[in-house]
Design an enzyme around this catalytic site. Structure first.
Site, PDB file in Angstrom:
ATOM      1  N   GLN A  98     -12.487   3.969  -3.686  1.00  0.00           N
ATOM      2  CA  GLN A  98     -12.282   5.186  -2.986  1.00  0.00           C
ATOM      3  C   GLN A  98     -11.394   6.285  -3.854  1.00  0.00           C
ATOM      4  OE1 GLN A  98     -10.772   3.085   0.757  1.00  0.00           O
ATOM      5  NE2 GLN A  98     -11.515   4.921   1.591  1.00  0.00           N
TER       6      GLN A  98
ATOM      7  N   HIS B 218     -15.493  -1.855   1.037  1.00  0.00           N
ATOM      8  CA  HIS B 218     -15.605  -0.877   0.267  1.00  0.00           C
ATOM      9  C   HIS B 218     -15.908  -1.510  -1.116  1.00  0.00           C
ATOM     10  CE1 HIS B 218     -14.570   2.724   2.216  1.00  0.00           C
ATOM     11  NE2 HIS B 218     -13.448   2.037   2.768  1.00  0.00           N
TER      12      HIS B 218
ATOM     13  N   HIS C  59     -12.751  -4.088   6.703  1.00  0.00           N
ATOM     14  CA  HIS C  59     -12.926  -2.798   6.217  1.00  0.00           C
ATOM     15  C   HIS C  59     -12.955  -2.536   4.867  1.00  0.00           C
ATOM     16  CE1 HIS C  59     -12.874   1.927   7.343  1.00  0.00           C
ATOM     17  NE2 HIS C  59     -12.334   1.765   5.889  1.00  0.00           N
ATOM     18  N   GLU C  60     -11.615  -2.918   4.261  1.00  0.00           N
ATOM     19  CA  GLU C  60     -11.223  -2.414   2.709  1.00  0.00           C
ATOM     20  C   GLU C  60     -12.161  -3.263   1.828  1.00  0.00           C
ATOM     21  OE1 GLU C  60      -9.754  -0.078   2.409  1.00  0.00           O
ATOM     22  OE2 GLU C  60      -8.891   0.111   4.425  1.00  0.00           O
TER      23      GLU C  60
ATOM     24  N   CYS D 172     -11.884   6.359   7.827  1.00  0.00           N
ATOM     25  CA  CYS D 172     -11.691   6.278   6.895  1.00  0.00           C
ATOM     26  C   CYS D 172     -11.493   7.355   5.975  1.00  0.00           C
ATOM     27  CB  CYS D 172     -13.332   5.674   6.208  1.00  0.00           C
ATOM     28  SG  CYS D 172     -13.178   4.909   4.504  1.00  0.00           S
ATOM     29  N   LEU D 173     -10.618   7.130   4.948  1.00  0.00           N
ATOM     30  CA  LEU D 173     -10.281   8.510   4.247  1.00  0.00           C
ATOM     31  C   LEU D 173     -11.466   8.793   3.507  1.00  0.00           C
ATOM     32  CD1 LEU D 173      -6.524   7.336   2.758  1.00  0.00           C
ATOM     33  CD2 LEU D 173      -7.237   8.625   4.710  1.00  0.00           C
TER      34      LEU D 173
ATOM     35  N   GLY E  10      -5.518   1.383   4.634  1.00  0.00           N
ATOM     36  CA  GLY E  10      -5.787   0.891   3.475  1.00  0.00           C
ATOM     37  C   GLY E  10      -6.521   1.425   2.503  1.00  0.00           C
TER      38      GLY E  10
HETATM   39 NI    NI Z   1     -12.176   3.003   4.193  1.00  0.00          NI
END
Ligand code: NI
Length: 182
Positions: free
Chosen positions: A54, A148, A144-145, A102-103, A49
């Protein structure tokens, strides 16, 4: 279409609360193009995701999809989902711990407790209202998303840092037994 630059931990945009998207603007070419770019960027970097902050855009948009993802080979699949101005409400007090990455926190994995069942209210990319319940891995990815959008990363949700691992060590010591057999 364009692959966008991913913000890494330490960039202030990851710690800001994202702005809601104006509903009347969802169908605009700019917003639609941005959603396409967000999806393309997620796919390029094998993310499960990606949230708009991000990629340095502090707006309440997240995308996720899991289908044969090399970063999450054993995960159940999740259809491509776009959530705009999402609200997540836990449907249970029960939380499960599992590994996340996480990216924006590259090369690390950690065990994070997440509610096993959540209600998701949001708009989709056509501006239609969504209201559904997600369970298991889908509930985890959604939490999680959407975190952010609140300026939170998975590290903030860990109850202990003891599981925190670099990917190489994670592969060796957490899924190493499986690899040794091959
Ligand atoms: Ni993430």
């Amino acid at each position: 279409m364009a692959i966008l630059k991913v913000a890494r931990l330490g960039h202030p945009v990851l710690r800001k609360v994202a702005e809601p998207v104006a509903i009347e603007g969802i169908k605009s070419p700019q917003v639609q193009q941005f959603i396409d770019d967000l999806i393309e960027t997620m796919i390029e970097y094998d993310g499960a995701g990606l949230a708009a902050p991000q990629v340095h855009v502090s707006q309440q948009i997240v995308v996720f999809e899991v289908q044969g993802n090399p970063r999450y080979p054993d995960a159940e699949s999740i259809p491509l989902t776009v959530l705009i101005n999402p609200k997540i409400t836990p449907q249970t007090k029960e939380a499960d711990e599992d590994w996340e990455g996480c990216l924006s926190v590259p090369d690390l994995r950690g065990k994070v407790p997440r509610f096993t069942q959540v209600k998701i209210e949001a708009y989709d990319r056509q501006g239609k209202r969504l209201n559904y319940v997600a369970k298991g891995f889908e509930a985890r990815v959604a939490q999680h998303e959407c975190d952010h959008l609140l300026g939170k990363v998975f590290l903030d949700r860990m109850t202990s840092m003891e599981s925190l691992s670099f990917v190489k060590e994670f592969m060796r010591y957490q899924i190493g037994k499986q690899a040794e057999k091959e």
